[in-house]
Design an enzyme around this catalytic site. Structure first.
Site, PDB file in Angstrom:
ATOM      1  N   GLU A  61     -35.086   2.567  86.413  1.00 18.40           N
ATOM      2  CA  GLU A  61     -34.392   2.446  87.709  1.00 18.40           C
ATOM      3  C   GLU A  61     -33.374   3.570  87.908  1.00 18.40           C
ATOM      4  O   GLU A  61     -32.314   3.370  88.517  1.00 18.40           O
ATOM      5  CB  GLU A  61     -33.706   1.073  87.839  1.00 18.40           C
ATOM      6  N   GLY A  62     -33.676   4.739  87.395  1.00 19.11           N
ATOM      7  CA  GLY A  62     -32.761   5.879  87.473  1.00 19.11           C
ATOM      8  C   GLY A  62     -31.897   5.916  86.239  1.00 19.11           C
ATOM      9  O   GLY A  62     -31.083   5.014  86.012  1.00 19.11           O
TER      10      GLY A  62
END
Length: 592
Positions: free
Chosen positions: A442-443
């Site tokens: 998610e980053g």
């Protein structure tokens, strides 16, 4: 590994005593008739039961077995299918879903606590409903009414799951590089072709259908991120009457063999002219994806907190039981040849660090969840906008700081076990392996730090930062003198963060490298200061409680530990950030 017990008392304290959520819910039209303190308590109680009694006992065995792949299909480890059916049968997949399509309609402040419990029980298990909830958010916000009616009820009910197919082998964070194509068809559908990697829950045998949301390019799409569209592509096509039809032209090419979360299927997904439908308008895929991103990134932060909580529970039980040496002040357990290790100062340092980070993290994640609820449900434009801006500012902090602290907390737990923490028998090494991914997907946390420092701080000219800082200043200004031991160091921490923020804004004007060079340390200074704000608010709530209650005395002692031993970390972090970027670029690339 010790049994997992949901920290319900602490959750109720945060929601009811610190944030007084029932008052907020009563003021929000979409929640006033849906949730109150009694209903919330009942929901959390039941979530704690299914997490502790059904999911948690599977955690170690399913890690040992893992997922298996054969001929394009994935089989989840033994027990997961039955547990998922029990979980879905209780309505938990749709706990935050829109009631119009069969969801419970609970606020994020409640679903955040449920997420923590499920992910403490098993991070691998928790990923399946999490990805489904994320897909539902995008469908609900951007899809046509026909697609909502056709897919959301079964997804909220847990009959079907969802996945988000974003990443490609050559395009990680830089989604503008994706090559997956979508060809329009005469009937309004699209043929989607391409390959995606690292797809959580891309295939499994928990449900009869999987609804993939796939980022792809239309033939005439502009280059870069502005040319990305989002498509709904089911594993099994759905007939007009809602029944399942033919298998779509997609398959799982393989699954990854990972460091942790081995019971979660991480798939390579191949789309070979698969039938799909566009979500929202052409070239608006990133906007549709980012609808769910604030929720998902907070959810990943909560995963870090969840692993930290499980680690703490294990470590406390072990420290009370394990006999080694005598206390520095003399024998405490005179009937035995040694004292339990909880008497030793360094063990207490680690346990208190875990406790302080977990409880501070729970308050902070709940605070961010409340802002999401205000942004979603408030009818006042000013209030809603302020909450949206706080969410924008705090989301990268929630994702990165919660997960960084989650790793620290699991490592402390492992250390308390000593050699037993390094072997599989006690379960602590699994927590360390599992939590590591939360800092990456998610980053990555480095990307989150750049988002905070670059987009949110420098990009707003410091306006978003001042919004949060002024809230803290208002809190300390209105606090009574009894809180001075917490508000004075909190004010000093905000002074430090003010100064660092001003330094960053100034240096970024002339050298863009300064943003990336300072970003990780900046985020950590921000995180420790935000936790200090949470601890000051918790201390205020404690002072309204029973001074003789062990829960309150423990909370106050932990607050004092946080301010004395953890908050001072901001000074070395700030000095490191201000060292600048020049020292990072003295070496040429071939000198590394």
């Amino acid at each position: 590994m010790s049994d997992y017990k949901a920290p319900l008392r602490d959750m109720r304290f945060v929601l009811n005593e610190v944030f007084q959520v029932s008052r907020l819910w009563a003021q929000l039209p979409g929640l006033a008739d849906v949730i109150d303190e009694e209903t919330a308590a009942a929901i959390l109680e039941e979530a704690g039961k299914i997490s502790g009694e059904v999911i948690a006992p599977l955690n170690r065995a399913t890690d040992e077995q893992g997922c298996t792949w054969s001929n394009g299909s994935v089989t989840a480890p033994d027990g997961f299918a039955q547990a998922y059916q029990a979980f879905a049968g209780g309505g938990w997949v749709g706990v935050g879903g829109d009631p119009q399509y069969g969801g419970m309609g609970m606020p994020k402040a409640i679903s955040a606590q449920v997420e923590e419990m499920v992910n403490s029980a098993s991070l691998s298990f928790g990923l399946y409903p999490m990805l489904t909830a994320g897909a539902c958010l995008s469908i609900k916000a951007h899809a046509s009414e026909e697609l909502k009616q056709r897919y959301l009820p079964n997804m909220y009910a847990g009959i079907w799951t969802g996945s988000m197919c974003l990443t490609e082998a050559h395009a990680g964070t830089d989604l503008g590089l994706i090559r997956t194509r979508a060809e329009p068809q005469a009937d309004g559908s699209y043929k989607v072709s391409g390959s995606k990697i690292f797809i959580t829950g891309g295939d499994h045998d928990l449900t009869e259908n999987i609804i993939h949301l796939v980022l792809a390019r239309l033939p005439d799409a502009p280059a870069g991120p502005k040319g990305i569209s989002l498509f709904l592509v089911p594993k099994v096509l759905v007939n007009a009457d809602g029944s399942l039809g033919e298998h779509n032209a997609l398959s799982c090419g393989s699954i990854e063999h990972k460091m942790g979360i081995k019971a979660s299927a991480t798939c390579v997904m191949n789309f070979d002219g698969a039938t799909g439908w566009i979500v929202d308008a052409p070239n608006k895929g990133l906007a549709a994806m980012f609808t769910m991103m604030n929720y998902e990134r907070l959810g990943v932060g909560i995963q870090g907190l969840a692993q930290g909580e499980r680690s703490y529970q294990n470590a406390v039980a072990y420290a009370r039981d394990r006999l080694q040496s005598r206390a520095p002040t003399g024998a405490q357990n005179k009937d035995h040849s040694a004292d339990p290790i909880i008497v030793h100062p360094d063990v207490r340092r680690m346990l208190l660090t875990m406790k302080a980070l977990n409880e501070g993290g729970r308050a902070f994640s709940s605070y961010v969840a409340l802002q999401l609820d205000i942004a979603k449900y408030s009818e006042d434009d000013i209030t809603r906008t302020r909450a949206q801006e706080l969410v924008s500012l705090l989301t990268p902090v929630a994702k990165a700081f919660l997960t960084d602290m989650g790793l620290e907390t699991t490592l402390h737990g492992q250390m308390i076990f000593g050699g037993h923490g390094y072997i599989r028998e006690w379960g602590q090494e699994q927590l360390v392996r599992d939590v590591r991914i939360t800092q990456i997907y998610e980053g990555t946390n480095g990307i989150q730090s750049l988002d905070l420092a670059g987009r949110k701080i420098v990009g707003s000219g410091g306006a978003l930062y001042r919004l949060f800082a002024s809230e803290i200043r208002n809190f300390t200004a209105s606090a009574c003198a009894d809180l001075d031991e917490f508000t004075k160091p909190l004010n000093a921490a905000v002074d430090t963060l003010d100064e660092l923020t001003a330094w960053l804004l100034d240096r970024a004007q002339n050298n863009p490298n300064e943003i990336g060079a300072a970003s990780v340390e900046y985020l950590h200074v921000f995180g420790y200061t935000a936790y200090a704000y949470m601890w000051a608010r918790m201390a205020k709530a404690v002072m309204s409680g029973d001074a003789e209650d062990d829960f309150y005395t423990s909370k106050l002692a932990t607050a004092r530990f946080y301010f004395a031993r953890l908050l001072p970390r901001i000074h070395s972090l700030s000095a490191s950030a201000k060292a600048g970027s020049d020292c990072l670029y003295e070496l040429q690339a071939d000198q590394f």
